[in-house]
Design an enzyme around this catalytic site. Structure first.
Site, PDB file in Angstrom:
ATOM      1  N   PRO A  23       0.793  -1.281  -0.140  1.00 41.38           N
ATOM      2  CA  PRO A  23       0.033   0.029  -0.031  1.00 41.38           C
ATOM      3  C   PRO A  23       0.888   1.179   0.211  1.00 41.38           C
ATOM      4  O   PRO A  23       1.733   1.184   0.791  1.00 41.38           O
ATOM      5  CB  PRO A  23      -1.012  -0.052   1.274  1.00 41.38           C
ATOM      6  CG  PRO A  23      -0.107  -1.154   2.087  1.00 41.38           C
ATOM      7  CD  PRO A  23       0.831  -1.926   1.194  1.00 41.38           C
ATOM      8  N   CYS A  25       0.318   5.508  -0.163  1.00 41.58           N
ATOM      9  CA  CYS A  25      -0.454   6.838  -0.063  1.00 41.58           C
ATOM     10  C   CYS A  25      -0.236   7.631  -1.341  1.00 41.58           C
ATOM     11  O   CYS A  25       1.049   7.798  -1.474  1.00 41.58           O
ATOM     12  CB  CYS A  25      -0.418   7.428   1.026  1.00 41.58           C
ATOM     13  SG  CYS A  25      -0.981   6.392   2.582  1.00 41.58           S
ATOM     14  N   GLN A 100      -5.830  -1.707   2.506  1.00 43.33           N
ATOM     15  CA  GLN A 100      -5.469  -1.480   3.938  1.00 43.33           C
ATOM     16  C   GLN A 100      -6.327  -0.441   4.564  1.00 43.33           C
ATOM     17  O   GLN A 100      -6.304   0.798   4.265  1.00 43.33           O
ATOM     18  CB  GLN A 100      -4.060  -0.908   4.035  1.00 43.33           C
ATOM     19  CG  GLN A 100      -3.185  -0.790   5.186  1.00 43.33           C
ATOM     20  CD  GLN A 100      -1.909  -0.142   5.169  1.00 43.33           C
ATOM     21  OE1 GLN A 100      -1.921   1.333   4.847  1.00 43.33           O
ATOM     22  NE2 GLN A 100      -0.892  -0.733   5.454  1.00 43.33           N
ATOM     23  N   TYR A 183       0.802   5.086  13.199  1.00 43.66           N
ATOM     24  CA  TYR A 183      -0.510   5.404  13.000  1.00 43.66           C
ATOM     25  C   TYR A 183      -1.224   4.615  14.266  1.00 43.66           C
ATOM     26  O   TYR A 183      -0.568   4.202  15.263  1.00 43.66           O
ATOM     27  CB  TYR A 183      -1.148   5.153  11.672  1.00 43.66           C
ATOM     28  CG  TYR A 183      -0.356   5.727  10.564  1.00 43.66           C
ATOM     29  CD1 TYR A 183      -0.233   7.170  10.682  1.00 43.66           C
ATOM     30  CD2 TYR A 183       0.265   4.986   9.647  1.00 43.66           C
ATOM     31  CE1 TYR A 183       0.461   7.782   9.617  1.00 43.66           C
ATOM     32  CE2 TYR A 183       0.699   5.655   8.586  1.00 43.66           C
ATOM     33  CZ  TYR A 183       1.090   7.065   8.761  1.00 43.66           C
ATOM     34  OH  TYR A 183       1.738   7.718   7.700  1.00 43.66           O
TER      35      TYR A 183
END
Length: 371
Positions: A23, A25, A100, A183
């Site tokens: 994944p 961004c 995700q 996160y």
């Protein structure tokens, strides 16, 4: 026979090979909605020949976004926009698609990386007040987040559930829960970010509690025949932070609760991290989880060469390799890896004529005649 191009099962999900697109961004969504950029970007990667494509960190709520431009799956509009992209991917590619799901926690309300990545103040345009396990800022000079209370914890868990149900309706093949890179769920795990004195802080058992509650809720909300797995930072690269021992302990519990795999990465929770970079620098962590837990693992981190990826699989260091920057640089990386390793790879019929003459039958099932 190339081990990298052997099939793999994640639960009941059958993958054509051991290459995953990690994944990544894109900071290109509009109010959480996938845009034409996602159509182009994901459409290109879907034709790569990889066995699995994991969609970028997708926020389960507006305040769960890293930036105002993050992809989301918290509204009907988000669901419809992503559905449009996925329909095109499925029409033209057999690739398995995972998503995700994540919450940025105290690392939210940030500028896009190419705009500096700094925190956007809560009272500034496009900003919001972030939440976290404890009211501790990620970096010096940032505005501290609000510590989540019971109602806040319940909302986060319920937001993950709602997003999982949307993912199921969209026909997504698997869910990766983001508990890495600093996160929110990683913030609960790490003693550097979690200073709570209730049942969600202090001991290892307590710090794992909320991420496990989220996993259980997502697993229950998603179709039983589809896999759910977790991405974990195996170390904070900071003394007295989250470490590989905690990662192994968490992974063992996840295994008993139906987790299909562990995607092993590192770092992200503290600007004080001191990462020792080098080719495959994170692979030993995946190897240890694989050896001590027995779940399929995905290894990531400066894996760039086909022979390097082949050795990771052949030596039993991990079950899949996960490529990020290397795949952006070369969206046909699996094609070129198959050519160098003497393997076959899926490619769209429209591209079969591109097969170099010296690599006969590189593309699985290819046969092209022209008048």
């Amino acid at each position: 026979m190339s081990r990298l191009f052997e099939p793999l099962s994640l639960g009941e999900l059958q993958l054509a090979n051991r290459i995953a697109i990690a994944p990544m961004c894109q900071y290109s969504a509009d109010e959480g909605n996938a845009t034409d950029w996602h159509m182009i970007h994901l459409g290109s990667l879907a034709l790569s020949g990889a066995g699995l494509m994991i969609l970028e960190a997708t926020a389960v709520s507006p305040e769960g976004r890293i930036s105002p431009y993050d992809l989301g799956l918290y509204s009907d509009e988000n669901e419809a926009a992503l559905g449009r992209v996925l329909a095109a991917v499925r029409k033209h590619s057999p690739i398995a698609v995972g998503i995700q799901l994540g919450h940025a926690g105290r690392k939210g309300s940030s500028q896009a990386p190419w705009d500096g990545g700094s925190q956007i103040a809560p009272d500034a345009p496009l900003g919001w007040h972030t939440v976290a396990p404890s009211a501790l800022a990620h970096a010096q000079g940032e505005i501290p987040p609000a510590a989540l209370d019971r109602a806040g914890l319940d909302k986060v868990r319920d937001d993950f559930v709602a997003a999982a149900r949307r993912a199921d309706r969209l026909g997504i093949d698997g869910i990766e829960i983001h508990a890495a890179h600093g996160y929110l769920l990683h913030q609960f795990l790490s003693p550097l970010a979690n200073k709570r004195d209730d049942e969600y802080g202090g001991s290892l058992e307590n710090r794992m509690r909320f991420p496990l509650e989220v996993f259980d809720a997502v697993r229950a909300a998603f179709a039983a025949h589809k896999p759910v797995w977790m991405r974990i930072s195996a170390t904070d690269w900071v003394p007295d932070g989250w470490d590989i021992e905690g990662t192994v302990a968490l992974s063992k519990i996840l295994k008993t609760r139906g987790c299909a795999a562990i995607h092993v990465t590192t770092g992200g929770v503290s600007p004080a991290q001191a990462i020792k970079l080098g080719p495959g620098y994170q692979v030993p962590y995946a190897q240890r989880v694989k050896a001590e837990v027995g779940l399929p693992t995905m290894a990531v981190g400066l894996i760039t060469e086909p022979e390097q990826a082949e050795a990771i699989i052949a030596n039993g260091e991990a079950d899949m390799v996960s490529l990020a920057r290397a795949m952006l640089y070369d969206p046909r990386w699996p094609w070129h890896a198959a050519a160098r390793l003497g393997a076959h790879v899926n490619a769209p019929k429209q591209y079969w004529r591109s097969q170099p003459r010296e690599f006969k039958d590189l593309f699985a099932g290819s046969s092209f005649g022209q008048r």
